[in-house]
Each structure stands twice: as structure tokens, then as C-alpha cells.
Design a protein around this motif. Structure first.
Motif: not given
Lengths: 589, 229
Positions: A189, A193, B4-7, B11, B14-16, B18-19
């Protein structure tokens, strides 16, 4: 390593000046065992997985050693029948669930996917760490089941044997595999993603390295297949513990239903195991041929083709189990269909090799070994997909040999190719060129000696899983065991020279193989967030522009292959311009 | 709020999302295996499955269905409240959802207890082993024998009944835990309007668990609703 980063802070330096601080990288930016156990850095988690699965690989290898040694004599040379059953079950469970499935996705995938697409980390770093803990908890159950007497059902756990007859530790084993499955889902997953949402500017789907495509396909299978084995194992566990009968014919249950549910996951699972290996081969073959990959889109889409078609052919494991004639026909046809995308890959790799400037470093030797062994494994698969021949070959050593050609000759070779290819990136050290080539050669030779005799044995009718056999089969079994010993030495060698490289190896440059991917842009080993935070990568070129001699940032590649990569040597620019690419050459993407 | 690792937040959200959708896909496959297995046997043994289904408690299941559907509404209202920055509305709707889901589990407990007393259990010994006070005419085992049904297959239905409702119940409990966690996060001011996607992700999970119940209801409770004892 770039010299620009090795500077003290100007203006603040006391007298006498302190020695310049070591360049922070993911290995030295914090230290102590606790910093590893609580890390959310995908690179460190990849290393945690690497250490864990290496242990399981060795344990599974010991179990395989017991099986092979016992088969030296027709009556069983060293252990009794019960121990023999437990040994091959332990070998299967350890190698499949605790080594092969996590091998490339959880080690190399974890480490490389964010780097390859230009991200700072995977989308869910904490979930990533959790996946390792879940894996280890599952492993504790699995190891407990094996150490506390073992399981004798074979890794397939078919009822009614697993639910009624077996007196061994089926339940802890099932719990272990069940829990480990969740770690596999979490990794899949996370990777999926990440590929969807975290790509650097310019990193379009058509510019993704093929390793990324292959792991995307793998993750899809992990995501959709694993829950089905989870529920199937739950049913087995409940049936065994509560004494009820879901697969028990006495109560109207159907053992075949278990086989359907089991193989609905466990057949696609072999694609979880092989497709990542194919991704590694695409990277390695291209780099060491110094050519653009032949048929990028075909290779990328064939990964997806395998993932999708791979879900539709599970019942070819059940041709002799009593499924209907028509479904057997259908599943036979679909099984042959999956050979098509696999063959597309092989043809494209061969096309890449054709007239390439091939060099034979260890990763390439493993990759070429993969090509040969995988083709043999794949073609013998067609014998088993054919209904008529499968009746003769079913449950014989022919199947064992076929499976090991694909899984060991394919996936383990792919894993070793990848490990050797990216080892300088992961550790910052070069390993012994000579010893690594020797190891690759020994593994390939040992492999042939181990498994070619098994094809012959199987063709002549020796059933798998039997501890005894007629005396005339002994010569082939002895050959196979001798080959397994060679193979064992071959597998132990990397443990030595790779470990030694950590202490005595030459320092690796950022891009020792002169490869094109974004992971080679960063120093070896990479900094904690993969790239210079002020200058996150912007992708301007396709993944394999070896013909133009540029990486994905459009910069010229260093001399290939070498261990020195300082900006001055790159400025020589024998192959391409330094700095961002000009507009007119951007069409290559 | 931004990790920290997202722009940027877009983003990250959207990642959360989709996950979570991908996780729901695994859940569908997880229950799909159960539904597939159930469907085979339902098709093969219609008489036994309908007979056994008639012993399930349709009243409690009906009330529970209403509770869960309503909880999906309050959960959705909680997203709206979070998005608008309406903290008291967020509390109210989260706690309402928790109460409705909790009510479901309490009723489920009563239902299991009643099944237990009446011997509606799949085990070889426990099957039909009702408490002394229970009317013998309502005994699931006696009735099956009288009607000439295969008791093994009746017990097979009960296996599925307990496994499916049990696993679903575990999912409800996990959902309730997530809702409590959201309440705590709200209290700690960690759900500002720009971070409403956290509530949305929990709601996605909650809706899925709700939707699975809408399949369990007809499979387990309505299959034998036409049979009266």
C-alpha cells in the motif's frame, strides 16, 4: 562524495579549527540501537528488513540442507519421516513468507522507490516502520511454531490433513503467516500510494524506471491477494481450534474450496516473488549493456499484464484435484496466457543486450544467470499448464524443479543482482569485484547441478515430499545434493565479502556504475532525506538515456564504470552536457 | 500539520485518502473470501441454510441496521463540522457516531447471549444444547432432525454466522477506537479545518464497515425470514 558539502561553517570557526564534520548520511546522522528501532527513514527500514530476511534465508537454507542430505539415501539418510516432513514445511514457510515475499519489495523497494521517483520518503513512514514490527511479530510466531516441534503439513496447509490429522503446530504457524501478510499489505500500500502521489516534478509515468513499474504491479497483487489468504488461514485456524467444519466433508464442507481460496492468493504470490526480480533485471541489463532499454512500454505494461492475468489462473494447481473438465480447460488456457507478458520481457531484455557494450560485473552476471534460468523455468511451466502432461508430472520433482528455476534461479538471482547493483548506494562501499564474480559463477553452476537432476527425477515419476524413493533414483538425488552443497557455498560467499566490504571496501562514488536513475544523483550513502533539500530533483529525461549519456536530471554520466565521480571528471563530459538539459533534447522523455 | 516529506497539504491529503481507499480494497477482498465461501454453500444447501437462518434474531438485526445507517450519517456530518471548523459540532457528531456504533455492539452482545442460551452454536456438542428453560419445540437441533435436514450443514451455516458477524464486530470495535482517537485529537486541537481529511479517512473506513453489514444482513438474517416456528 561531493567536496562542496565537507566545509565548516564560515565565520564561526574557533581557533584551532575543528575537523570538518562528517557529511551527514542516513547511516551516521544518528546512532545507537534505539535510533534504528524507532527510525521512520525508509532507507533504514530497508536495512532492518535486509538483516531480518538474511537470517530467515539462512534458516530456510538449513532446512533445505536437511531435506537434501536426507535424500542422499533411498531410505532416508539422516532423519526420520516426521522430521523430514517438518523440515520441508519449515523450508517452504520460511523461504516463501519470510524471505521471498519481503525480499525485493521490502528491502530494495523500501530503499529505492522514494529515491528513484525523487521523494524524501515513502508516503507513510510510520506505517512503514509498523510493517517491519508486524513482520517480526509474525516471524516470532512462525519461528516458535517451527522450533517447538514444527509443522508437517507442507506450506500449502491442505485440509483435512491440516485441520484434523496433523498433530503439529499448525495454529501458531497459521497465525505467523496471517500476521506477516499484514506487513506485506502495508508495504504494498505504501509503495503504491508513494508512486501515485510522491513523484518529483517531471517524473511522469512514462519516465518511471522499470523497477518502479514492476513494484507497482507487485504491490497491486499484495494489496488484492493477501487479504484472501488472511481470511482463508483464519478459517483453517477456526476450524482447527473450535472443532467446526468449514472445509470438512462430513459436515458438508468442501476441501476443494480451501484449495481455491488458498491458490487465489498463493498463485499470484509467485508473481509477488518474481515480478520485482524482473524489475531489477530491467535496470541491470540496461546499465551493463550501456543501451537504452528495448521496448520500455512493453516491459512496463507486461508487469501490469502479469499482475492482472496472474489473478485468473489459480486453479491450474488443481487439475488433478477434481475440478471440472471445462474449468480445467479454461485455467490451462489462462496459464499459457501469462507466459506472453513474461516472454515479452525476455525478448526485450535480449533486444537490449543485442549489440550492447556489455561488461560483466557481478550484478550483470547474476542478471544473465536470471535470464537463462528464468527461461528454463518459464518454458517448463508450459508443460505443467498443459492438461495432458500435467497429469503425468503433477506433484513430482518436475514441479519442484520448475518452481525452483523460477523462484531461486529467477527471484533469488534477481535479488542478488539488485543487492550487488545497489550495495554501493546502500552502504557507500564497493565489494570485491573478483569474489563477487566468483560467487555468481558458483551459484549458477551449483544451481544447475541441484535442479536439472530433479527434472529428470520428476519426469521418471519421483513424487515430491516423499522421504523414500526406489534405488535407481539415487544417482540423481546424490547429484542434486552435491549441487546443493555448491549452491550453499555460493550463497555463503556474499555474506563474507559483502560484510568485509563494510570495513575494508573502497569508498563508493555517487554513481559507480554510471547509471541513469535518480538514486545515483545522491551521494553514497544518501543523506537522511535522500536529496539536497534545497534542490529537490526535477526530472527532464527518460529513465535509460544511455545513448545520450545523460541521467534523469539531464546531466552527463560519469566515466563508466568507475569509482571516482567528482564534478571535475563529469565536466569532461564525454557523453553529455552538465547542468539541466536544453529544451530541444527534451523529446527523449 | 504538514509532514516533513510532503510538498504541500494537498499532496498529503491526497496520499492519505488514496491510502485509505486502497486499504478498503483489501478489506473488500478479505470479506470477499468469506462471501464467496458462504455463497458456495448457500447455493448447494439452500434448505439447511434457510432453516438455520430462521433462528437468527431478525428484530435485533433490524434495529442494528438502523443504528449503523444513522451512524454513517452522523459520521458524514462530523466531516462537515471538521471542514467548517465547528468544534462543538465535530464533538457532537463523533460522540453520536460512537454511541450508535456502541449501541450496535451492545445489542450484538445480547443477541449472542440469547443464541448461546438457545443452543444456536456450531460445535458438535454445543449444537442444540439449549438451557433447560428453553422450549424444546424451538430447539434448532430437534427441528432440523424433524424436518429431515442434514445437521452438519445447519452447523455449517452457524460457523459462517459467527465468523462473519464476529469479524464484522471486530471491525466495528476498531472503528469505535478510531472515533475515540478522533475525539481525543479534537480535544488536543489537532484537527483544524485544513486537516479535516483525518476525519474523512476514518469515515471512509466506518462507511465500509457499515456497507459490509448491509450485505451480512440479507445473507445471514433474511435468508430464512420466511420460515416461522
Amino acid at each position: 562524495m561531493s567536496t562542496a558539502t565537507v566545509q565548516g561553517t564560515p565565520g564561526l570557526s574557533p581557533v584551532p579549527p575543528e575537523p570538518p564534520p562528517a557529511t551527514p548520511n542516513y547511516l551516521n546522522n544518528s546512532s545507537g540501537i534505539w535510533s534504528w528501532l524507532t527510525t521512520v527513514d525508509h532507507k533504514r527500514i530497508g536495512i532492518l528488513y535486509l538483516i531480518s530476511i538474511t537470517v530467515f534465508f539462512l534458516a530456510g537454507g538449513v532446512a533445505a540442507g536437511i531435506v537434501r542430505l536426507n535424500l542422499l539415501s533411498p531410505e532416508g539418510a539422516i532423519v526420520n519421516e516426521d522430521t523430514y516432513n517438518r523440515s520441508f514445511t519449515a523450508h517452504g514457510v520460511l523461504m516463501l513468507f519470510f524471505f521471498l515475499i519481503p525480499s525485493i519489495p521490502a528491502v530494495l523497494g523500501n530503499f529505492l522507490i522514494p529515491m528513484m521517483i525523487g521523494a524524501k520518503d515513502l508516503a507513510f513512514p510510520k506505517l512503514n516502520l509498523a510493517s517491519w514490527y508486524v513482520f517480526m511479530i509474525g516471524a516470532v510466531f512462525g519461528v516458535w511454531a517451527i522450533l517447538a516441534g514444527g509443522i508437517d503439513t507442507g506450506w500449502t496447509l491442505y485440509p483435512p490433513y491440516s485441520t484434523r490429522a496433523s498433530q503439529t503446530n499448525v495454529v501458531p504457524g497459521v497465525i505467523g503467516v496471517f500476521i506477516t501478510g499484514f506487513s506485506s499489505i502495508m508495504t504494498g500500500l505504501n509503495i503504491m500510494v508513494t508512486i501515485h502521489k510522491m513523484r518529483a516534478p517531471g517524473m511522469t509515468w512514462g519516465r518511471l524506471p522499470l523497477f518502479v513499474w514492476s513494484l507497482y504491479a507487485t504491490s497491486l497483487i499484495q494489496l488484492l491477494g493477501t487479504p484472501v489468504i488472511a481470511i482463508t488461514l483464519t478459517l483453517i485456524g477456526v476450524e482447527r481450534v473450535a472443532g467446526v467444519g468449514i472445509f470438512d466433508p462430513e459436515l458438508g464442507g468442501d476441501p476443494l474450496l480451501f484449495q481455491h481460496l488458498f491458490w487465489f492468493y498463493s498463485h499470484p504470490a509467485v508473481y509477488i516473488m518474481i515480478v520485482p526480480g524482473m524489475g531489477v533485471i530491467s535496470e541491470v541489463v540496461t546499465c551493463f549493456s550501456r543501451k537504452n532499454i528495448f521496448g520500455y512500454h512493453a516491459v512496463a505494461w507486461s508487469s501490469m499484464g502479469i499482475a492482472v492475468v496472474g489473478f485468473l489462473l489459480w486453479a491450474h494447481h488443481m487439475f488433478v484435484a477434481g475440478i471440472s473438465y471445462y474449468s480445467a480447460l479454461l485455467f490451462s488456457f489462462l496459464s499459457m496466457l501469462v507466459a506472453v507478458p513474461s516472454a515479452i520481457k525476455v525478448f526485450n531484455w535480449t533486444g537490449t543486450l543485442y549489440r550492447g557494450s556489455i561488461t560483466f560485473q557481478a550484478p550483470m552476471l547474476f542478471a544473465l544467470g536470471f535470464l537463462v534460468l528464468f527461461v528454463i523455468g518459464g518454458l517448463t511451466g508450459l508443460f505443467l499448464a498443459t492438461l495432458g502432461t500435467d497429469i503425468h508430472l503433477h506433484d513430482t520433482y518436475f514441479v519442484v524443479a520448475h518452481f525452483h528455476f523460477v523462484m531461486v534461479g529467477g527471484m533469488v538471482m534477481g535479488y542478488f543482482a539488485g543487492l550487488h547493483f545497489w550495495w554501493p548506494k546502500m552502504t557507500g562501499r564497493m565489494y570485491s569485484d573478483w569474489w563477487s564474480r566468483v560467487a555468481a559463477a558458483i551459484i549458477i553452476v551449483g544451481f544447475f547441478f541441484t535442479f536439472v537432476p530433479q527434472f529428470i527425477l520428476g519426469y521418471h515419476g519421483m513424487p515430491r515430499r516423499y522421504p523414500n524413493y526406489p534405488a535407481e533414483f539415487q544417482v540423481y538425488n546424490v547429484m542434486s545434493t552435491a549441487g546443493a552443497s555448491i549452491l550453499g557455498i555460493g550463497y555463503l560467499l556474499p555474506a563474507f565479502y559483502l560484510t568485509l566490504s563494510l570495513f575494508f571496501g573502497e569508498k563508493a562514488s555517487a554513481n559507480p556504475w554510471s547509471a541513469t536513475g535518480l538514486e545515483w544523483v545522491s551521494p553514497s550513502p544518501p543523506p537522511p532525506f535522500n536529496f539536497d533539500e534545497e534542490h529537490m530533483p526535477v526530472v527532464v529525461a527518460g529513465p535509460y538515456e544511455y545513448a545520450l549519456g545523460i541521467d534523469q536530471l539531464g546531466r552527463g554520466l560519469p566515466e563508466s564504470p568507475g569509482t571516482v565521480d567528482d564534478p571535475s571528471s563529469r565536466a569532461g563530459g564525454h557523453t553529455g552536457p552538465a547542468g539541466p538539459m536544453q529544451k530541444e533534447t527534451e523529446v527523449v522523455g | 500539520v504538514l509532514k516533513h516529506h510532503f510538498e504541500d497539504l494537498h499532496q498529503q491529503h491526497a496520499s492519505e485518502r488514496l491510502g485509505m481507499w486502497m486499504f478498503l480494497a483489501t478489506e473488500v477482498l478479505f470479506f470477499g473470501g468469506l462471501f464467496g465461501a458462504y455463497s458456495c454453500y448457500r447455493l448447494w444447501y439452500p434448505a439447511e441454510f434457510e432453516y438455520a437462518s430462521s433462528f437468527t434474531n431478525l428484530k435485533i438485526a433490524g434495529v442494528n441496521t438502523v443504528l449503523l445507517i444513522t451512524s454513517s450519517l452522523t459520521m458524514t456530518l462530523a466531516i462537515r463540522a471538521a471542514k467548517l471548523g465547528d468544534k462543538s459540532g465535530l464533538y457532537r457528531n463523533l460522540l453520536l457516531t460512537f454511541a450508535l456504533g456502541g449501541g450496535f455492539m451492545v445489542l450484538k452482545g445480547f443477541e449472542y447471549a440469547e443464541d448461546f442460551h438457545e443452543g444456536i452454536l456450531p460445535g458438535a456438542a454445543s449444537f442444540g444444547n439449549a438451557d433447560p428453560g428453553v422450549d424444546a419445540h424451538h430447539n434448532i437441533k430437534n427441528g432440523a432432525v424433524e424436518a429431515g435436514l442434514d445437521t452438519g450443514k445447519v452447523r455449517l451455516f452457524l460457523c459462517f454466522y459467527y465468523i462473519m458477524t464476529g469479524i464484522h464486530g471486530i471491525h466495528i470495535l476498531v472503528g469505535l477506537g478510531c472515533i475515540l482517537w478522533l475525539v481525543q485529537q479534537t480535544y488536543a486541537n489537532k484537527i483544524p479545518p485544513e486537516n479535516y481529511s483525518t476525519v474523512e479517512c476514518v469515515s471512509l473506513y466506518w462507511h465500509l464497515v457499515d456497507a459490509i453489514w448491509l450485505f451480512l444482513m440479507p445473507l445471514l438474517y433474511l435468508a430464512g425470514a420466511h420460515i416461522h416456528h
